[in-house]
Design a protein around this motif. Structure first.
Motif, PDB file in Angstrom:
ATOM      1  N   TYR A   1      -3.462  -4.588  -3.579  1.00 18.97           N
ATOM      2  CA  TYR A   1      -2.316  -3.815  -3.100  1.00 18.97           C
ATOM      3  C   TYR A   1      -1.390  -4.647  -2.232  1.00 18.97           C
ATOM      4  O   TYR A   1      -0.190  -4.429  -2.214  1.00 18.97           O
ATOM      5  CB  TYR A   1      -2.777  -2.576  -2.337  1.00 18.97           C
ATOM      6  CG  TYR A   1      -3.266  -1.486  -3.255  1.00 18.97           C
ATOM      7  CD1 TYR A   1      -2.369  -0.684  -3.934  1.00 18.97           C
ATOM      8  CD2 TYR A   1      -4.616  -1.288  -3.473  1.00 18.97           C
ATOM      9  CE1 TYR A   1      -2.799   0.312  -4.794  1.00 18.97           C
ATOM     10  CE2 TYR A   1      -5.060  -0.295  -4.323  1.00 18.97           C
ATOM     11  CZ  TYR A   1      -4.150   0.501  -4.984  1.00 18.97           C
ATOM     12  OH  TYR A   1      -4.590   1.472  -5.841  1.00 18.97           O
TER      13      TYR A   1
ATOM     14  N   TYR B   1       0.808  -1.223   0.000  1.00 24.57           N
ATOM     15  CA  TYR B   1       0.000   0.000   0.000  1.00 24.57           C
ATOM     16  C   TYR B   1       0.838   1.268   0.000  1.00 24.57           C
ATOM     17  O   TYR B   1       0.647   2.141  -0.811  1.00 24.57           O
ATOM     18  CB  TYR B   1      -0.925   0.026   1.220  1.00 24.57           C
ATOM     19  CG  TYR B   1      -2.354  -0.301   0.883  1.00 24.57           C
ATOM     20  CD1 TYR B   1      -3.111   0.534   0.068  1.00 24.57           C
ATOM     21  CD2 TYR B   1      -2.947  -1.436   1.375  1.00 24.57           C
ATOM     22  CE1 TYR B   1      -4.408   0.226  -0.251  1.00 24.57           C
ATOM     23  CE2 TYR B   1      -4.255  -1.751   1.071  1.00 24.57           C
ATOM     24  CZ  TYR B   1      -4.983  -0.916   0.262  1.00 24.57           C
ATOM     25  OH  TYR B   1      -6.268  -1.211  -0.043  1.00 24.57           O
TER      26      TYR B   1
ATOM     27  N   GLN C   1     -11.326   0.395   1.078  1.00 27.25           N
ATOM     28  CA  GLN C   1     -10.787  -0.894   0.664  1.00 27.25           C
ATOM     29  C   GLN C   1     -11.902  -1.910   0.491  1.00 27.25           C
ATOM     30  O   GLN C   1     -12.969  -1.789   1.089  1.00 27.25           O
ATOM     31  CB  GLN C   1      -9.828  -1.428   1.726  1.00 27.25           C
ATOM     32  CG  GLN C   1      -8.678  -0.510   2.030  1.00 27.25           C
ATOM     33  CD  GLN C   1      -7.883  -1.035   3.207  1.00 27.25           C
ATOM     34  OE1 GLN C   1      -6.837  -1.623   3.012  1.00 27.25           O
ATOM     35  NE2 GLN C   1      -8.377  -0.841   4.412  1.00 27.25           N
TER      36      GLN C   1
END
Length: 163
Positions: free
Chosen positions: A106, A22, A147
């Motif tokens: 990610y 990330y 997310q």
């Protein structure tokens, strides 16, 4: 991601690979390379990325697209009604927004196989649950913040389950 692409497409001497997450990039290099030299190279490349940001190279990263079928029925979308209400959307709008984009993985974390994906459109941004479930069913598709993720096993979790 731009630094990752820069390193992968134009590696420095001793470079092995880079692994993006990330907000970090792990860089592997051979033992016989000076750490000071690697640091200097990374700083130079990073500054180049900042000075001339580009998403063209980032979008060219070879990846595998996976199509994940999701059943948004209320039997599986345990928090779908709550998310719709919280976001001032209909259930159909939540589903349409959630399925409207391709998500990038990610990183894998929390438990083996849990893919942190993003970025969810701001219209669906939700907080984690105040009281996590002790057992989220395997295969549940959920959102928290910006997310989305898929639970790889039946495990505890505090994300909002959509399907």
């Amino acid at each position: 991601m731009q630094l990752h692409v820069s390193l992968e497409t134009n590696p420095f001497d001793g470079f092995i690979e880079s692994v993006p997450a990330y907000s970090s990039l792990t860089v592997y290099f051979k033992e016989d390379v000076s750490i000071a030299k690697v640091e200097a190279t990374l700083l130079e490349r990073y500054n180049q990325c900042i000075a001339a940001p580009s998403t063209n190279n980032v979008n060219s990263i070879q990846s595998t697209k996976h199509i994940i079928p999701v059943c948004y029925d209320s039997e599986f979308g345990l928090d779908l009604d709550k998310v719709a209400t919280t976001c001032n959307l209909s259930i159909q709008e939540v589903i349409a927004i959630h399925t409207s984009i391709d998500f990038r993985v990610y990183m894998i974390g929390f438990v083996p196989g849990f893919a942190y994906m993003g970025t969810v459109p701001p219209a669906l941004e939700t907080k984690r649950k105040n009281n996590p479930r002790l057992a989220v069913p395997e295969g549940s598709v959920a959102i928290a913040g910006l997310q989305t993720g898929i639970y790889p096993a039946t495990i505890p979790g505090g994300w909002n389950i959509l399907g």
